[in-house]
Design an enzyme around this catalytic site. Structure first.
Site, PDB file in Angstrom:
ATOM      1  N   ASP A   1      42.442  17.293  -5.982  1.00 47.24           N
ATOM      2  CA  ASP A   1      42.061  16.891  -7.335  1.00 47.24           C
ATOM      3  C   ASP A   1      41.755  15.399  -7.420  1.00 47.24           C
ATOM      4  O   ASP A   1      42.016  14.637  -6.478  1.00 47.24           O
ATOM      5  CB  ASP A   1      43.178  17.275  -8.329  1.00 47.24           C
ATOM      6  CG  ASP A   1      44.582  16.876  -7.847  1.00 47.24           C
ATOM      7  OD1 ASP A   1      44.684  16.009  -6.958  1.00 47.24           O
ATOM      8  OD2 ASP A   1      45.565  17.435  -8.353  1.00 47.24           O
TER       9      ASP A   1
ATOM     10  N   ASN B   1      56.302  20.603 -14.440  1.00 43.92           N
ATOM     11  CA  ASN B   1      56.002  21.809 -15.218  1.00 43.92           C
ATOM     12  C   ASN B   1      55.449  22.935 -14.345  1.00 43.92           C
ATOM     13  O   ASN B   1      54.923  23.913 -14.849  1.00 43.92           O
ATOM     14  CB  ASN B   1      55.012  21.477 -16.346  1.00 43.92           C
ATOM     15  CG  ASN B   1      53.671  20.977 -15.811  1.00 43.92           C
ATOM     16  OD1 ASN B   1      53.448  20.954 -14.607  1.00 43.92           O
ATOM     17  ND2 ASN B   1      52.776  20.597 -16.702  1.00 43.92           N
TER      18      ASN B   1
ATOM     19  N   GLU C   1      47.479  23.331 -14.816  1.00 42.69           N
ATOM     20  CA  GLU C   1      48.585  23.234 -15.749  1.00 42.69           C
ATOM     21  C   GLU C   1      49.031  24.628 -16.217  1.00 42.69           C
ATOM     22  O   GLU C   1      48.294  25.608 -16.037  1.00 42.69           O
ATOM     23  CB  GLU C   1      48.153  22.392 -16.950  1.00 42.69           C
ATOM     24  CG  GLU C   1      47.734  20.965 -16.594  1.00 42.69           C
ATOM     25  CD  GLU C   1      48.905  20.024 -16.347  1.00 42.69           C
ATOM     26  OE1 GLU C   1      49.967  20.486 -15.879  1.00 42.69           O
ATOM     27  OE2 GLU C   1      48.762  18.816 -16.612  1.00 42.69           O
TER      28      GLU C   1
ATOM     29  N   HIS D   1      52.952  22.678 -12.183  1.00 38.75           N
ATOM     30  CA  HIS D   1      51.525  22.661 -11.843  1.00 38.75           C
ATOM     31  C   HIS D   1      51.336  22.455 -10.348  1.00 38.75           C
ATOM     32  O   HIS D   1      52.159  21.824  -9.672  1.00 38.75           O
ATOM     33  CB  HIS D   1      50.731  21.659 -12.687  1.00 38.75           C
ATOM     34  CG  HIS D   1      50.907  20.219 -12.370  1.00 38.75           C
ATOM     35  ND1 HIS D   1      51.027  19.247 -13.338  1.00 38.75           N
ATOM     36  CD2 HIS D   1      50.947  19.545 -11.193  1.00 38.75           C
ATOM     37  CE1 HIS D   1      51.131  18.059 -12.772  1.00 38.75           C
ATOM     38  NE2 HIS D   1      51.097  18.211 -11.468  1.00 38.75           N
TER      39      HIS D   1
HETATM   40  C1  GLP Z   1      49.994  15.078  -9.591  1.00 37.91           C
HETATM   41  C2  GLP Z   1      49.060  15.805  -8.640  1.00 37.91           C
HETATM   42  C3  GLP Z   1      49.711  17.002  -8.017  1.00 37.91           C
HETATM   43  C4  GLP Z   1      51.087  16.614  -7.498  1.00 37.91           C
HETATM   44  C5  GLP Z   1      51.958  16.166  -8.634  1.00 37.91           C
HETATM   45  C6  GLP Z   1      53.365  15.758  -8.214  1.00 37.91           C
HETATM   46  O1  GLP Z   1      49.961  15.568 -10.884  1.00 37.91           O
HETATM   47  N1  GLP Z   1      47.852  16.210  -9.259  1.00 37.91           N
HETATM   48  O2  GLP Z   1      48.887  17.504  -6.987  1.00 37.91           O
HETATM   49  O3  GLP Z   1      51.661  17.716  -6.867  1.00 37.91           O
HETATM   50  O4  GLP Z   1      51.331  15.036  -9.219  1.00 37.91           O
HETATM   51  O5  GLP Z   1      53.441  14.391  -8.064  1.00 37.91           O
HETATM   52  P1  GLP Z   1      54.672  13.601  -7.502  1.00 37.91           P
HETATM   53  O6  GLP Z   1      54.732  13.933  -6.059  1.00 37.91           O
HETATM   54  O7  GLP Z   1      54.337  12.163  -7.730  1.00 37.91           O
HETATM   55  O8  GLP Z   1      55.859  14.065  -8.250  1.00 37.91           O
END
Ligand code: GLP
Length: 260
Positions: free
Chosen positions: A67, A136, A143, A138
């Site tokens: 993404d 959440n 989402e 995702h």
């Molecule tokens: C973002 C990314 C996800 C990732 C998530 C968790 O929202 N789009 O792909 O898994 O964050 O992030 P973190 O590892 O900083 O908790």
């Protein structure tokens, strides 16, 4: 679903990097799906070390990132493009032409997303997809409520994700409200998936992913339907799992490994 419970963030990172290394050694032209976020930084650090100290060769590897924020790209310090280059690509020998990250600066998001799906198909599909997880549930930026048949497309971020990710920005106002993300179907088409999670903040999402019902209200729960998923999680992220998991150490999992 295979659950590998490790002691710490460092063990999670090393375990994940070893699995990626093994996949590259098995298949030098690996199509590797990559994720961003704080969780992945240690794994990238270890992969860079393996490249520099052990000669791990990424020259045949083709990468697709999950993404990107809409409106951000090269030159933006908080884009996933910049994250990936600073944490990984600038320090290893992935060929620039083999790097794919959704173009957040696109003027035609729909067309960019269609082309991204086509590029994944042209590469032969994703062999190994690395995932993080949102608080959440995702995966990518899919989402809660995302249909399981979704493919790469523009998405709106939820308030919970904006709040969770604001720590990477100067202020909450600066967190983009939209992104481009691979879909659930895109992710589920990967032949193999490794999901990393660390810390108590992820414990609820992990419990639902492993033990909850499969529902689009918790996008990560769809992984129960995939034939080859490994979760690598630290003790804190595993703390709300109710099941008793069998201890099953392997060379590539220094902590407790268990299977459900
Ligand atoms: C973002 C990314 C996800 C990732 C998530 C968790 O929202 N789009 O792909 O898994 O964050 O992030 P973190 O590892 O900083 O908790």
């Amino acid at each position: 679903m295979r659950i590998v419970i490790v002691d710490s963030y460092a063990d999670m990172s090393v375990t994940a990097a070893r699995l990626v290394r093994n996949a590259i050694v098995e298949r030098s032209r690996l199509v590797l799906g990559l994720a961003t976020g704080g969780t992945q930084v240690g794994m990238y650090r270890e992969l860079v070390r393996m490249h520099k100290e052990e000669g791990l060769d990424f020259s045949g590897v083709i990468t697709f990132n999950l993404d990107e924020y809409l409106g951000l790209g090269p030159g933006d310090p908080t884009s996933y493009y910049t994250y990936m280059h600073e944490n990984f690509f600038n320090h290893v020998n992935v060929k620039p032409e083999n790097i794919h990250i959704p173009d957040g600066k696109t003027l035609d998001p729909e067309a960019t997303c269609r082309a991204y799906e086509e590029a994944i198909a042209a590469a032969g599909g994703i062999d190994l997809q690395i995932l993080g997880i949102g608080v959440n549930g995702h995966i990518g930026f899919n989402e809660p409520g995302t249909p399981f048949d979704s493919v790469t497309r523009p998405v709106n971020l939820t308030r919970s994700t904006i709040l969770a990710n604001k720590r990477f920005f100067l202020s909450e106002d600066m967190v983009p409200r939209r992104a481009l993300s691979m879909g659930i179907k895109t992710i589920m088409n990967a032949r193999r998936i490794i999901l990393l999670a660390s810390g108590r903040g992820k414990a609820r999402a992990i419990a639902g992913t492993v033990e909850g019902p499969v529902t689009c209200e918790l996008p990560s729960s769809v992984l129960q339907l995939h034939p080859d998923v490994t979760l690598i999680i630290d003790r804190e992220a595993s703390s709300l799992l109710r099941g008793r998991y069998r201890v099953q150490g392997t060379e590539d999992s220094p902590g407790l490994a268990a299977e459900v």
